[in-house]
Design a protein around this motif. Sequence first.
Motif, PDB file in Angstrom:
ATOM      1  N   ASP A 260      -7.431  -0.328   7.265  1.00 44.98           N
ATOM      2  CA  ASP A 260      -8.570  -0.264   8.181  1.00 44.98           C
ATOM      3  C   ASP A 260      -9.822  -0.756   7.449  1.00 44.98           C
ATOM      4  O   ASP A 260     -10.059  -0.377   6.298  1.00 44.98           O
ATOM      5  N   PRO A 261     -10.638  -1.612   8.092  1.00 47.56           N
ATOM      6  CA  PRO A 261     -11.847  -2.140   7.433  1.00 47.56           C
ATOM      7  C   PRO A 261     -12.807  -1.037   6.973  1.00 47.56           C
ATOM      8  O   PRO A 261     -13.599  -1.267   6.066  1.00 47.56           O
ATOM      9  N   ASP A 262     -12.724   0.149   7.603  1.00 45.95           N
ATOM     10  CA  ASP A 262     -13.627   1.241   7.213  1.00 45.95           C
ATOM     11  C   ASP A 262     -13.031   2.152   6.148  1.00 45.95           C
ATOM     12  O   ASP A 262     -13.598   3.204   5.840  1.00 45.95           O
ATOM     13  N   THR A 263     -11.897   1.756   5.587  1.00 40.69           N
ATOM     14  CA  THR A 263     -11.294   2.533   4.501  1.00 40.69           C
ATOM     15  C   THR A 263     -12.312   2.717   3.375  1.00 40.69           C
ATOM     16  O   THR A 263     -12.955   1.762   2.936  1.00 40.69           O
ATOM     17  N   VAL A 264     -12.462   3.964   2.943  1.00 40.79           N
ATOM     18  CA  VAL A 264     -13.401   4.257   1.849  1.00 40.79           C
ATOM     19  C   VAL A 264     -12.768   3.793   0.536  1.00 40.79           C
ATOM     20  O   VAL A 264     -11.612   4.104   0.253  1.00 40.79           O
ATOM     21  N   VAL A 265     -13.522   3.012  -0.237  1.00 38.16           N
ATOM     22  CA  VAL A 265     -13.008   2.578  -1.545  1.00 38.16           C
ATOM     23  C   VAL A 265     -13.946   3.081  -2.641  1.00 38.16           C
ATOM     24  O   VAL A 265     -15.159   3.121  -2.470  1.00 38.16           O
ATOM     25  N   PRO A 266     -13.369   3.481  -3.775  1.00 36.63           N
ATOM     26  CA  PRO A 266     -14.186   4.021  -4.858  1.00 36.63           C
ATOM     27  C   PRO A 266     -14.923   2.921  -5.620  1.00 36.63           C
ATOM     28  O   PRO A 266     -14.592   1.738  -5.484  1.00 36.63           O
ATOM     29  N   VAL A 267     -15.919   3.310  -6.418  1.00 34.34           N
ATOM     30  CA  VAL A 267     -16.551   2.326  -7.317  1.00 34.34           C
ATOM     31  C   VAL A 267     -15.508   1.970  -8.377  1.00 34.34           C
ATOM     32  O   VAL A 267     -14.670   2.801  -8.747  1.00 34.34           O
ATOM     33  N   ARG A 268     -15.555   0.739  -8.832  1.00 36.02           N
ATOM     34  CA  ARG A 268     -14.620   0.303  -9.871  1.00 36.02           C
ATOM     35  C   ARG A 268     -15.330  -0.631 -10.844  1.00 36.02           C
ATOM     36  O   ARG A 268     -16.203  -1.407 -10.452  1.00 36.02           O
ATOM     37  N   PHE A 269     -14.918  -0.565 -12.111  1.00 34.70           N
ATOM     38  CA  PHE A 269     -15.453  -1.454 -13.138  1.00 34.70           C
ATOM     39  C   PHE A 269     -14.445  -2.560 -13.427  1.00 34.70           C
ATOM     40  O   PHE A 269     -13.273  -2.285 -13.694  1.00 34.70           O
ATOM     41  N   LEU A 270     -14.902  -3.810 -13.346  1.00 31.75           N
ATOM     42  CA  LEU A 270     -14.047  -4.967 -13.610  1.00 31.75           C
ATOM     43  C   LEU A 270     -14.484  -5.625 -14.915  1.00 31.75           C
ATOM     44  O   LEU A 270     -15.687  -5.718 -15.199  1.00 31.75           O
TER      45      LEU A 270
END
Length: 367
Positions: A260-270
Amino acid sequence: MGDYAGMVVLSGRAVGRATLARQMLVGRAEVPVVEAVGRLVGMQGQEAKHPYVGLWSRVDGFVEGDLDRAVADREVVRGTLFRGTLHLVTAADYLRFRGTVAPVLEAGLRMLKERAEGMDPVAVVAAAERILKKEPLTFTEVRDALQAEFPAVNERALGFCTRMMVPLVVYPTGVRWGWPANARFTPAEAWLGKKLHRKEEQGELVVRYLQAFGPATPADFQTWSGLSKAKPVFDSLDLEVFTDDNGKTLYDVPDAPRPDPDTVVPVRFLPEFDNLLLAHAKRERIIADAHRPAVFTKNLRVKATYTVDGLVGGLWTAEKKRGVATLTLTPFGRLLKRDRVELEREGTALLGFLEPDAKTYEVVTGS
């Protein structure tokens, strides 16, 4: 999602979430490290440390030793592959796809122009293979040995020809992050005890690319792989077809995750040079065009970034001085309090991974 002349339309957020899910960035994946590297079809690895950071952000409970062991067991290798750059890939994928990208690597010799004057690539390859069969060598040592045999040829051309034409892997030495800065190289087939797959498998590579970076266009695949004329290959495969907000056709493998486009995603370091930022011709799914100049430098570096709500939100750097490990964030805009809290928590954990011997850890925000 909407309907565009009978075709499902994927919004920018939907496309972004789909890619993040495949990149193990919606939630860390509980998978062995070799499987993780395989899922990503390799990780760009000009510098040895970067894939370690990329895996830390993607794999649940990842520790350095997991990758060290996979490299020591010869299940994962580092070698020149996609786009003619060093990648960390599974041994199986290196053997499988080195022949598929060989035309890209061979075409790279054209970049030498007049420096290639008087060079016979076939003779250089034969000499390089003979020289490297004896022992792993740095590229300076390879160039010196070749220069002795071909004194009239430019030494950089000799080195470049070897790098592009001879299937080599970087020789691990047990230092931190697996390989020293001035690493030695060794023939891939001897190191792995197996022969390269000679047949080109472009269709298979397209499927693997989409599983890791889709939904995407043939131009996206070309940007990532360095291969050209991909459209007929896409058309020959059994793929699902969508359109994006601008009416552009996107291809995807059936049954791939499209959350779902509204899926919550966490902050991530790349890390620097993360493939997520390099795998598409148009990169708005992960970074706004306005922020690209801050990340992609004129001298061809790709800076280390962090994501907020699935998009690049700023840069990060880490250093240790006198026992204090500091992570400095450089945001591209105003940071919401909840994002700052999450970045500090995740950033402190990252510092613990990068600098386990530090006495204290600090996350600071730069200008």
